[in-house]
Design an enzyme around this catalytic site. Sequence first.
Site, mmCIF file in Angstrom:
data_model
loop_
_atom_site.group_PDB
_atom_site.id
_atom_site.type_symbol
_atom_site.label_atom_id
_atom_site.label_comp_id
_atom_site.label_asym_id
_atom_site.label_seq_id
_atom_site.Cartn_x
_atom_site.Cartn_y
_atom_site.Cartn_z
ATOM 1 N N HIS A 57 -8.287 0.967 3.630
ATOM 2 C CA HIS A 57 -8.377 2.436 3.531
ATOM 3 C C HIS A 57 -7.660 2.805 1.958
ATOM 4 C CE1 HIS A 57 -7.095 6.545 5.427
ATOM 5 N NE2 HIS A 57 -7.584 6.546 3.951
ATOM 6 N N LEU A 60 -11.749 4.824 -4.386
ATOM 7 C CA LEU A 60 -11.359 5.156 -5.528
ATOM 8 C C LEU A 60 -12.857 5.795 -6.683
ATOM 9 C CD1 LEU A 60 -12.994 0.665 -5.035
ATOM 10 C CD2 LEU A 60 -10.784 1.180 -5.234
ATOM 11 N N ARG A 61 -12.095 7.021 -5.957
ATOM 12 C CA ARG A 61 -12.516 8.482 -6.978
ATOM 13 C C ARG A 61 -14.230 7.960 -6.946
ATOM 14 N NH1 ARG A 61 -9.140 10.799 -3.674
ATOM 15 N NH2 ARG A 61 -7.359 10.667 -4.460
ATOM 16 N N ASN A 91 -15.138 10.095 0.068
ATOM 17 C CA ASN A 91 -14.734 11.142 -0.817
ATOM 18 C C ASN A 91 -14.754 11.004 -2.039
ATOM 19 O OD1 ASN A 91 -12.165 9.937 -0.832
ATOM 20 N ND2 ASN A 91 -11.073 12.353 0.160
ATOM 21 N N ASP A 149 -12.914 10.899 6.161
ATOM 22 C CA ASP A 149 -11.322 10.512 5.524
ATOM 23 C C ASP A 149 -11.683 11.935 4.812
ATOM 24 O OD1 ASP A 149 -8.985 9.455 5.400
ATOM 25 O OD2 ASP A 149 -8.908 8.867 3.615
ATOM 26 N N HIS A 176 -9.825 10.447 10.802
ATOM 27 C CA HIS A 176 -8.816 11.305 9.695
ATOM 28 C C HIS A 176 -8.552 11.994 10.650
ATOM 29 C CE1 HIS A 176 -6.468 13.008 6.575
ATOM 30 N NE2 HIS A 176 -7.196 14.203 7.435
ATOM 31 N N ASP A 302 -3.825 3.885 1.568
ATOM 32 C CA ASP A 302 -4.812 5.448 1.523
ATOM 33 C C ASP A 302 -4.470 5.748 -0.260
ATOM 34 O OD1 ASP A 302 -5.634 7.464 2.053
ATOM 35 O OD2 ASP A 302 -4.437 8.531 3.234
ATOM 36 N N HIS A 306 -4.468 9.994 -8.627
ATOM 37 C CA HIS A 306 -4.310 11.634 -9.164
ATOM 38 C C HIS A 306 -3.900 11.422 -10.705
ATOM 39 C CE1 HIS A 306 -5.705 13.474 -5.022
ATOM 40 N NE2 HIS A 306 -4.814 12.915 -4.604
HETATM 41 O O1 DOR Z 1 -2.979 12.117 0.852
HETATM 42 C C1 DOR Z 1 -4.314 12.127 1.169
HETATM 43 N N1 DOR Z 1 -5.085 12.029 -0.179
HETATM 44 N N2 DOR Z 1 -5.022 12.298 2.735
HETATM 45 C C2 DOR Z 1 -6.211 11.930 2.974
HETATM 46 O O2 DOR Z 1 -6.318 11.734 3.724
HETATM 47 C C3 DOR Z 1 -7.221 11.973 1.632
HETATM 48 C C4 DOR Z 1 -6.505 11.120 0.344
HETATM 49 C C5 DOR Z 1 -7.321 11.605 -0.548
HETATM 50 O O3 DOR Z 1 -8.502 11.331 -0.407
HETATM 51 O O4 DOR Z 1 -6.762 12.312 -1.502
HETATM 52 ZN ZN ZN Z 2 -7.113 10.538 5.699
HETATM 53 ZN ZN ZN Z 3 -7.095 8.419 3.107
#
Ligand code: DOR
Ligand code: ZN
Ligand code: ZN
Length: 421
Positions: A57, A60-61, A91, A149, A176, A302, A306
């Site tokens: 989980h 990698l953006r 996502n 997710d 999720h 996870d 950012h």
């Molecule tokens: O804190 C989170 N960041 N929870 C998520 O479910 C998504 C993730 C994100 O993509 O930044």
């Molecule tokens: Zn999540």
């Molecule tokens: Zn996640």
Amino acid sequence: MKLLIKNGTVVLPQGEKKLDVLIEDNKILSLDKNINENCKTIDASGKHVLPGLIDIHVHLREPGFEGKEDIQSGSKAAVAGGFTQVCCMPNTNPVCDNAVVVTYIKHREKEVNLCKIHPIGAITKGLEGQTLADIGKMVQAGAVAISDDGRGVMDSNIMRLGMEYASSFSVKCLCHCEDINLVNGGVVNEGYNSTLTGLKGSLRAAEDIMIARDIALAESLNLTVHICHVSTYSGVEIIRSAKARGVKVTAETCPHYFILTDDIITTFDTFTKVNPPVREEIDRQAIIKGLKDGTLDCIVTDHAPHSAKDKEVEYNLAAFGMSGIETSFALSYTYLVKSGILTLSELVNKMSKAPAEIVDIKGGEIFKGAVADLTIVDLNEKYLIDSKNFYSKGKNTPFNGYEVYGKVLYTIVDGEVKFGG
Ligand code: DOR
Ligand code: ZN
Ligand code: ZN
């Protein structure tokens, strides 16, 4: 090409053993005492040799959010964290909801050539919760699981169809669990500290209702389901009782849920903002107990990198998520093994074999003939976490300054040293 790892303590399913490991090409050729070979040698005296860590989980953006992370920086961060394989969430932008994006990620995996990357396809098109994505075609292209997710799938019938499609293509649904209507804009756990800070809270029930729903679907349909990032004591309880009834449910949690409580939000530091939110001591204790008794099968990060501008805003506006892939092993080792909760073998299982089994990928165990994905660590090396040293573009960790044990020295993927040395 051969590579010899001498004098290390190898963590095997049966426990720890002092053995040399001889690798040829991408396989473990032999595992024995006193192997001598005239080839590149790593002296692992006083160090531990683990099966390559696996994180099912991560975010990698790429494509789309390369300012936060890209496949190059995320892979570098992964191998620096001791991970040889990761599964990346869909996502992105465009969303990984079709075979083209899956193929793109597989192409970038080869190009970057650091850790193995397994894409996770979306359950619904655009993560919008309305129409199923091209699940079969994504699996054909290399997706190992499906997930929306970042968002809960609010329509229970769509979730049912997602689970049925996943099952017919032999992959798992990674859920999720979040009832977005009940979250209603909450950014932290709803409780004493949300009242104290004035930050809007989100009830445990917002997570638990969806955990219960997804388990109910799996149970009624006799299908498998995997619950992402469990954060509540009550969620652990729901999973434990489902497992006792024989429901085919697996579950994960993350270091922040077994180390932190929502006391940290009183700093208003946006690096503490994560979804689901860190909760209270009763939850933290239940997560630890769930890890110990097997209710929680595996540890994931996870990893949610950012950029500074996504976090340098007021708490309500900040992005959810923590950059976790470079701190996970040391934090888990320090807080679970050093503290006497899990044995080293148990921890390693939760970070390699168990997650590999959940998404049905190879790896996670050291034996003669196994693929040579290995992580060499120094468990005695103590250091302070400092995000300035991260390879990840995401410096957003709440663990800066934490003293931890367990330094990753080498990460070996398919017999090649990808980190260390
Ligand atoms: O804190 C989170 N960041 N929870 C998520 O479910 C998504 C993730 C994100 O993509 O930044
Ligand atoms: Zn999540
Ligand atoms: Zn996640």
